[in-house]
Design a protein around this motif. Structure first.
Motif, PDB file in Angstrom:
ATOM      1  N   THR A  43      -9.723 -78.648 -33.672  1.00 37.92           N
ATOM      2  CA  THR A  43      -8.602 -78.300 -34.555  1.00 37.92           C
ATOM      3  C   THR A  43      -8.966 -78.569 -36.009  1.00 37.92           C
ATOM      4  O   THR A  43      -8.579 -77.822 -36.911  1.00 37.92           O
ATOM      5  CB  THR A  43      -7.342 -79.109 -34.154  1.00 37.92           C
ATOM      6  N   LEU A  44      -9.751 -79.616 -36.227  1.00 32.87           N
ATOM      7  CA  LEU A  44     -10.167 -79.972 -37.594  1.00 32.87           C
ATOM      8  C   LEU A  44     -10.922 -78.825 -38.259  1.00 32.87           C
ATOM      9  O   LEU A  44     -10.932 -78.678 -39.465  1.00 32.87           O
ATOM     10  CB  LEU A  44     -11.103 -81.188 -37.566  1.00 32.87           C
ATOM     11  N   TYR A  45     -11.596 -77.989 -37.416  1.00 36.94           N
ATOM     12  CA  TYR A  45     -12.417 -76.891 -37.951  1.00 36.94           C
ATOM     13  C   TYR A  45     -11.747 -75.522 -37.783  1.00 36.94           C
ATOM     14  O   TYR A  45     -12.336 -74.502 -38.114  1.00 36.94           O
ATOM     15  CB  TYR A  45     -13.785 -76.876 -37.254  1.00 36.94           C
ATOM     16  N   GLY A  46     -10.577 -75.490 -37.190  1.00 39.25           N
ATOM     17  CA  GLY A  46      -9.856 -74.230 -37.014  1.00 39.25           C
ATOM     18  C   GLY A  46     -10.362 -73.393 -35.857  1.00 39.25           C
ATOM     19  O   GLY A  46      -9.998 -72.229 -35.714  1.00 39.25           O
ATOM     20  N   GLY A  47     -11.213 -73.934 -35.003  1.00 38.43           N
ATOM     21  CA  GLY A  47     -11.721 -73.198 -33.842  1.00 38.43           C
ATOM     22  C   GLY A  47     -12.835 -73.994 -33.195  1.00 38.43           C
ATOM     23  O   GLY A  47     -13.223 -75.051 -33.707  1.00 38.43           O
ATOM     24  N   VAL A  48     -13.344 -73.463 -32.074  1.00 37.32           N
ATOM     25  CA  VAL A  48     -14.369 -74.208 -31.330  1.00 37.32           C
ATOM     26  C   VAL A  48     -15.716 -74.141 -32.054  1.00 37.32           C
ATOM     27  O   VAL A  48     -16.209 -73.057 -32.358  1.00 37.32           O
ATOM     28  CB  VAL A  48     -14.519 -73.639 -29.898  1.00 37.32           C
ATOM     29  N   VAL A  49     -16.296 -75.310 -32.327  1.00 35.84           N
ATOM     30  CA  VAL A  49     -17.634 -75.368 -32.928  1.00 35.84           C
ATOM     31  C   VAL A  49     -18.623 -75.621 -31.787  1.00 35.84           C
ATOM     32  O   VAL A  49     -18.603 -76.697 -31.173  1.00 35.84           O
ATOM     33  CB  VAL A  49     -17.727 -76.505 -33.981  1.00 35.84           C
ATOM     34  N   PRO A  50     -19.467 -74.633 -31.453  1.00 33.29           N
ATOM     35  CA  PRO A  50     -20.282 -74.730 -30.241  1.00 33.29           C
ATOM     36  C   PRO A  50     -21.116 -76.012 -30.128  1.00 33.29           C
ATOM     37  O   PRO A  50     -21.141 -76.642 -29.076  1.00 33.29           O
ATOM     38  CB  PRO A  50     -21.187 -73.489 -30.321  1.00 33.29           C
ATOM     39  N   GLU A  51     -21.775 -76.409 -31.188  1.00 28.93           N
ATOM     40  CA  GLU A  51     -22.637 -77.583 -31.056  1.00 28.93           C
ATOM     41  C   GLU A  51     -21.826 -78.852 -30.790  1.00 28.93           C
ATOM     42  O   GLU A  51     -22.214 -79.704 -29.982  1.00 28.93           O
ATOM     43  CB  GLU A  51     -23.508 -77.773 -32.307  1.00 28.93           C
ATOM     44  N   ILE A  52     -20.671 -78.947 -31.445  1.00 32.00           N
ATOM     45  CA  ILE A  52     -19.818 -80.116 -31.201  1.00 32.00           C
ATOM     46  C   ILE A  52     -19.338 -80.119 -29.746  1.00 32.00           C
ATOM     47  O   ILE A  52     -19.298 -81.155 -29.085  1.00 32.00           O
ATOM     48  CB  ILE A  52     -18.634 -80.129 -32.192  1.00 32.00           C
ATOM     49  N   ALA A  53     -19.018 -78.921 -29.247  1.00 35.85           N
ATOM     50  CA  ALA A  53     -18.559 -78.812 -27.853  1.00 35.85           C
ATOM     51  C   ALA A  53     -19.641 -79.353 -26.910  1.00 35.85           C
ATOM     52  O   ALA A  53     -19.355 -80.177 -26.037  1.00 35.85           O
ATOM     53  CB  ALA A  53     -18.223 -77.363 -27.519  1.00 35.85           C
ATOM     54  N   SER A  54     -20.890 -78.908 -27.101  1.00 33.42           N
ATOM     55  CA  SER A  54     -21.979 -79.363 -26.210  1.00 33.42           C
ATOM     56  C   SER A  54     -22.134 -80.870 -26.278  1.00 33.42           C
ATOM     57  O   SER A  54     -22.285 -81.545 -25.259  1.00 33.42           O
ATOM     58  CB  SER A  54     -23.322 -78.743 -26.608  1.00 33.42           C
ATOM     59  N   ARG A  55     -22.112 -81.399 -27.482  1.00 37.03           N
ATOM     60  CA  ARG A  55     -22.312 -82.853 -27.641  1.00 37.03           C
ATOM     61  C   ARG A  55     -21.196 -83.651 -26.984  1.00 37.03           C
ATOM     62  O   ARG A  55     -21.436 -84.704 -26.400  1.00 37.03           O
ATOM     63  CB  ARG A  55     -22.404 -83.203 -29.134  1.00 37.03           C
ATOM     64  N   LYS A  56     -19.970 -83.146 -27.088  1.00 40.70           N
ATOM     65  CA  LYS A  56     -18.850 -83.861 -26.443  1.00 40.70           C
ATOM     66  C   LYS A  56     -18.958 -83.772 -24.922  1.00 40.70           C
ATOM     67  O   LYS A  56     -18.668 -84.729 -24.208  1.00 40.70           O
ATOM     68  CB  LYS A  56     -17.505 -83.278 -26.908  1.00 40.70           C
ATOM     69  N   HIS A  57     -19.383 -82.591 -24.430  1.00 48.73           N
ATOM     70  CA  HIS A  57     -19.530 -82.457 -22.971  1.00 48.73           C
ATOM     71  C   HIS A  57     -20.504 -83.501 -22.445  1.00 48.73           C
ATOM     72  O   HIS A  57     -20.250 -84.146 -21.435  1.00 48.73           O
ATOM     73  CB  HIS A  57     -20.074 -81.068 -22.608  1.00 48.73           C
ATOM     74  N   ILE A  58     -21.631 -83.650 -23.141  1.00 49.50           N
ATOM     75  CA  ILE A  58     -22.657 -84.568 -22.615  1.00 49.50           C
ATOM     76  C   ILE A  58     -22.182 -86.015 -22.668  1.00 49.50           C
ATOM     77  O   ILE A  58     -22.522 -86.820 -21.812  1.00 49.50           O
ATOM     78  CB  ILE A  58     -24.011 -84.349 -23.320  1.00 49.50           C
ATOM     79  N   GLU A  59     -21.343 -86.337 -23.647  1.00 51.37           N
ATOM     80  CA  GLU A  59     -20.794 -87.694 -23.714  1.00 51.37           C
ATOM     81  C   GLU A  59     -19.826 -87.961 -22.562  1.00 51.37           C
ATOM     82  O   GLU A  59     -19.778 -89.049 -22.025  1.00 51.37           O
ATOM     83  CB  GLU A  59     -19.959 -87.850 -25.003  1.00 51.37           C
ATOM     84  N   ARG A  60     -19.058 -86.947 -22.221  1.00 52.99           N
ATOM     85  CA  ARG A  60     -17.921 -87.203 -21.337  1.00 52.99           C
ATOM     86  C   ARG A  60     -18.145 -86.860 -19.869  1.00 52.99           C
ATOM     87  O   ARG A  60     -17.411 -87.337 -19.004  1.00 52.99           O
ATOM     88  CB  ARG A  60     -16.716 -86.385 -21.831  1.00 52.99           C
ATOM     89  N   ILE A  61     -19.144 -86.003 -19.593  1.00 53.07           N
ATOM     90  CA  ILE A  61     -19.166 -85.387 -18.259  1.00 53.07           C
ATOM     91  C   ILE A  61     -19.278 -86.385 -17.119  1.00 53.07           C
ATOM     92  O   ILE A  61     -18.600 -86.243 -16.101  1.00 53.07           O
ATOM     93  CB  ILE A  61     -20.222 -84.262 -18.191  1.00 53.07           C
ATOM     94  N   ASN A  62     -20.079 -87.407 -17.267  1.00 51.65           N
ATOM     95  CA  ASN A  62     -20.217 -88.361 -16.150  1.00 51.65           C
ATOM     96  C   ASN A  62     -18.922 -89.102 -15.866  1.00 51.65           C
ATOM     97  O   ASN A  62     -18.569 -89.335 -14.717  1.00 51.65           O
ATOM     98  CB  ASN A  62     -21.360 -89.341 -16.416  1.00 51.65           C
ATOM     99  N   TYR A  63     -18.209 -89.456 -16.924  1.00 48.44           N
ATOM    100  CA  TYR A  63     -16.932 -90.160 -16.727  1.00 48.44           C
ATOM    101  C   TYR A  63     -15.904 -89.248 -16.053  1.00 48.44           C
ATOM    102  O   TYR A  63     -15.138 -89.677 -15.205  1.00 48.44           O
ATOM    103  CB  TYR A  63     -16.372 -90.655 -18.071  1.00 48.44           C
ATOM    104  N   VAL A  64     -15.912 -87.994 -16.504  1.00 39.09           N
ATOM    105  CA  VAL A  64     -14.948 -87.032 -15.943  1.00 39.09           C
ATOM    106  C   VAL A  64     -15.218 -86.823 -14.449  1.00 39.09           C
ATOM    107  O   VAL A  64     -14.297 -86.799 -13.624  1.00 39.09           O
ATOM    108  CB  VAL A  64     -15.016 -85.699 -16.735  1.00 39.09           C
ATOM    109  N   ILE A  65     -16.481 -86.708 -14.089  1.00 37.73           N
ATOM    110  CA  ILE A  65     -16.837 -86.518 -12.672  1.00 37.73           C
ATOM    111  C   ILE A  65     -16.464 -87.758 -11.856  1.00 37.73           C
ATOM    112  O   ILE A  65     -15.870 -87.654 -10.775  1.00 37.73           O
ATOM    113  CB  ILE A  65     -18.335 -86.183 -12.539  1.00 37.73           C
ATOM    114  N   GLN A  66     -16.774 -88.930 -12.395  1.00 41.28           N
ATOM    115  CA  GLN A  66     -16.434 -90.173 -11.670  1.00 41.28           C
ATOM    116  C   GLN A  66     -14.925 -90.253 -11.453  1.00 41.28           C
ATOM    117  O   GLN A  66     -14.462 -90.600 -10.365  1.00 41.28           O
ATOM    118  CB  GLN A  66     -16.934 -91.396 -12.454  1.00 41.28           C
TER     119      GLN A  66
END
Ligand code: KG4
Ligand code: ZN
Length: 342
Positions: A43-66
């Protein structure tokens, strides 16, 4: 060998800005559905920023799966397969989910099933509608896609109509920005439209010559921009709610008429909605009314299953699993994957 009755699939979705994992039993029973949304960040950027999306996925994915495994009260040992979205979507975002799914598949010796994101959206309908089976017509309306699909059988799709320019969700997002509502536009337009007059401004309903089920939303988007500029030039105030409601009606009119025509022309006994825009309240009520008139049973998922989630990927993966679809450890992300391709 007797067929196992309960098939448990861990599903992973990371094609855009939601990091999601779910455990789904027999394609229709959701044991857990965990979604970590990045909306606030983008929202801060007015739309999805692809690189930020990838970086957030890698931070969160293991916790989300657990979390998904814990909520379902299962461990990797209880699972029968791993399903993962491998396209279409943002390549860097997809790669996080695909790499994760491959690692789990390898370590836990579980079959790997790559799922088409749109097949997931369509399959979201199976979760709450236990009676729904193909064939049916499906209007898929998301941020990246607007398709009219004939679902011949599980995993068998014929695309009979598509957008020539913007996707429906994209049009909602762009118009929301233009009238100062910000990102994500769809839900905001939906909300403010409730206070507006849908007949205040007549925006065009585009038809595509020679392609009765195709869509075009760039014209209505430009018409909204022109209307706003016209008002500004004349020194008139713009009414956000009236513009939102009128735009929404113009888009939904076309979506409803095309979908109902397609269902009738293709003699489909049922019609379903799928994708983020399928949670739009005006689209749902207009579609309900049209389907009631035409006596076509209408299906759509709850809003949480319309927008990106992993339960829908688990539903789709189950039917692929039953067909014997298995992917190897060389599975890659395919950002422009076509529906029906394997
Ligand atoms: O299916 P989805 O979550 O992601 C994609 O696969 O693209 O769809 C997201 C899109 C966005 O464009 C968002 O603005 C739109 O769906 N959307 C809505 C509503 N909720 C989400 N559009 C209209 N009305 C809504 N209530
Ligand atoms: Zn989606």
């Amino acid at each position: 060998m007797e067929e196992k009755k309960e098939i448990l699939i861990l599903a992973i979705e990371s094609s855009c800005d939601e990091t999601a994992a779910a455990v789904v039993k027999n394609g229709r029973e959701v044991l857990s559905n965990v979604i970590s949304s990045q909306i606030d960040l983008h929202t801060l950027y007015g739309g999805v920023v692809p690189e930020i999306a990838s970086r957030k996925h890698i931070e969160r994915i293991n916790y989300v799966i657990q979390e998904a495994l814990d909520q379902a009260n299962v461990t990797l040992k209880d699972l029968d397969a791993i399903g993962v979205t491998y396209g279409p979507g943002l390549v860097g975002a997809l790669l996080v989910g695909v790499a994760e799914a491959k690692a789990i598949s390898y370590a836990a010796k579980l079959p790997l099933i790559g799922v088409h994101h749109i097949e997931g959206h369509i399959s979201a309908n199976y979760i709450e509608h236990k009676d729904l089976e193909p064939p049916f017509a499906c209007l898929v309306v998301s941020g990246g896609h607007t398709h009219l699909v004939i679902v011949r059988d599980y995993g068998e799709y014929e695309i009979i109509g598509r957008t020539r320019d913007d996707a429906a969700g994209e049009a909602f997002d762009k118009v929301a920005r233009a009238i100062g509502l910000g990102y994500p536009g769809g839900p905001k337009i939906d909300r403010v439209s409730k206070e507006g007059n849908p007949d205040a401004v007549h925006f065009p309903r585009a038809k595509v010559e020679g392609a009765p089920y195709d869509f075009s939303f760039s014209g209505v988007k430009s018409a909204v921009l022109n209307h706003i500029n016209g008002c500004r030039m004349k020194g008139e105030e713009i009414c956000q709610a009236d513009i939102a409601a009128s735009f929404q009606k113009a888009v939904c009119d076309v979506l409803v008429s095309h979908a109902v025509e397609a269902a009738k022309d293709y003699h489909m006994p049922k019609l379903a909605l799928a994708g983020g825009v399928a949670s739009n309240s005006a689209l749902r009520s207009m579609m309900e009314e049209a389907c009631r008139k035409e006596k076509i049973p209408l299906y759509y998922p709850s809003p949480i299953l319309c927008t990106d989630n992993a339960a829908m990927i688990g539903a789709a993966a189950y039917y692929e699993y039953r067909k014997g679809v298995r992917h190897g450890l060389d599975l890659n992300a395919v950002p422009n994957l076509k529906l029906g391709e394997r």
